[in-house]
Design a protein around this motif. Structure first.
Motif, short mmCIF file in Angstrom:
data_model
loop_
_atom_site.label_atom_id
_atom_site.label_comp_id
_atom_site.label_asym_id
_atom_site.label_seq_id
_atom_site.Cartn_x
_atom_site.Cartn_y
_atom_site.Cartn_z
N GLY A 288 -14.13 1.69 7.04
CA GLY A 288 -12.93 1.88 8.00
C GLY A 288 -12.72 1.19 9.36
O GLY A 288 -13.82 1.30 9.93
N ASN B 163 -12.59 -4.03 0.35
CA ASN B 163 -13.31 -2.76 0.64
C ASN B 163 -13.38 -2.32 1.80
O ASN B 163 -14.20 -1.54 2.17
N LEU C 139 -5.47 -0.81 2.34
CA LEU C 139 -6.88 -1.16 2.07
C LEU C 139 -7.01 -2.41 1.35
O LEU C 139 -6.06 -3.03 0.45
N ALA D 96 -1.18 2.92 6.25
CA ALA D 96 -2.66 2.61 6.10
C ALA D 96 -2.77 1.56 5.00
O ALA D 96 -1.90 1.49 3.98
N HIS E 33 -5.94 7.24 0.27
CA HIS E 33 -5.64 5.86 -0.38
C HIS E 33 -6.99 5.14 -0.12
O HIS E 33 -6.69 4.06 -0.87
N GLY E 34 -7.96 5.41 0.67
CA GLY E 34 -9.05 4.75 0.62
C GLY E 34 -10.24 5.57 -0.05
O GLY E 34 -11.59 5.18 0.41
N THR F 88 -13.86 4.39 -0.39
CA THR F 88 -14.19 3.29 0.10
C THR F 88 -15.02 3.83 1.63
O THR F 88 -14.33 4.48 2.34
N GLY G 287 -0.56 4.78 1.00
CA GLY G 287 -1.24 4.68 2.38
C GLY G 287 -0.15 4.83 3.33
O GLY G 287 -0.30 5.14 4.55
N ASP H 125 0.79 -1.17 0.19
CA ASP H 125 -0.11 0.21 0.15
C ASP H 125 1.00 1.09 -0.04
O ASP H 125 0.67 2.13 1.07
N TRP I 113 -10.69 0.03 4.52
CA TRP I 113 -9.62 0.77 4.67
C TRP I 113 -9.27 0.65 6.22
O TRP I 113 -10.11 0.84 7.02
#
Length: 283
Positions: A109, A73, A70, A68, A102-103, A106, A51, A48, A75
């Motif tokens: 989370g 679906n 992903l 972070a 990055h998400g 989406t 992220g 990632d 994050w």
């Protein structure tokens, strides 16, 4: 302040580790956990890159870091750390914005937040709901535990499809490549029969790293089996228990562990998964 992506190399991993160790105190990482932490940074930087970010001053000295991931679906925030001297200057907010991008698109989370006052503020500002959590710690008294009601076996790479399937049913997204990383550092106990399916990771320090199951019966079996597998007199920790995980509280109290308040499980677009004990690093 300059921001750049964390690269998958030892130098950047050490820079992120130094920021985290300073931000969270010198006791945050012993040598055993230091190695795992470096692996975690490089793993997420590889899977990632969009992220994972470092904030640096004009001289290139790190001020903060964020990691972070992903997964399908979902994050998840693995780390947000800012040096004390850089706090209150927008460093944490900018790192969070980069990681959140990055998400983008989406809705769901997850974050395991510490009790530090800044953590819930950052998470709420990012649109997350806060679910207070508890932790169980201490030495397992095996004689007080009811034996498991069925088989739980030592798992491994051959069970990755089963574990991803359980993830999707319980939290709506598989851990995917994170299982490969977890298997490098943890033992995994697996159960799969008519009562349901599930798995439980234990790290090399005896801590429960991650547990997911399709039924409470299987979750209780897995946690009990994991605790009973520890050497006599070994300490353990079971963290980030929301109110939905009373099954785990009951197992821990029966084992003689002490219950205390912890931090927060921060969620967006989803309810607390159950039965589920999240991993701080891989959620």
């Amino acid at each position: 302040m300059l921001l750049r992506r964390v690269r998958d190399n030892r130098a950047d991993a050490e820079a992120v580790r130094a920021v985290a160790a300073t931000a969270f105190g010198p006791g945050a990482h012993d040598e055993r956990r230091r190695v795992r932490f470096l692996r975690r940074v490089r793993h997420l930087a590889a899977t990632d890159p969009n992220g994972c970010w470092l904030a640096e001053d004009d001289a290139g000295r790190p001020l903060g870091a964020v990691l972070a991931g992903l997964r399908e679906n979902l994050w998840g925030l693995s780390l947000l750390a800012v040096l004390p001297q850089a706090r209150g200057k927008g460093v944490g907010g900018e790192l969070m914005r980069r990681a959140a991008a990055h998400g983008r698109g989406t809705l769901r989370g997850m974050i395991c937040a510490t009790p530090h006052p800044a953590a819930p503020r950052v998470c709420r500002a990012a649109g997350f709901s806060l679910h207070p959590t508890m932790r169980l710690t201490g030495t397992v008294d095996a004689a007080r535990l009811t034996p498991p009601d069925g088989p739980a076996i030592e798992g491994g790479a051959a069970h990755r499809d089963l574990m991803d399937s359980v993830d999707r049913r319980v939290r709506g997204a598989a851990h995917g490549p994170d299982h490969g990383e977890l298997l490098l550092h943890c033992r995994v106990v697996v159960a799969d029969d008519l009562a349901g399916s599930g798995y439980c990771y234990l790290d090399d320090g005896g801590r429960i790293e991650l547990l997911a199951a399709t039924s409470r019966r299987i979750a209780v079996r897995l946690l009990t089996s994991a605790l009973l597998s520890l050497p006599a007199g070994a300490d353990t920790a079971v963290r980030h228990l929301t109110a939905e995980q009373e099954w785990a509280v009951d197992v821990g109290l029966a084992a003689g562990l002490e219950l205390a308040a912890d931090g927060y499980l921060c969620l967006r677009g989803m309810r607390p998964p159950a039965p589920y004990l999240p991993s701080v690093a891989y959620l």
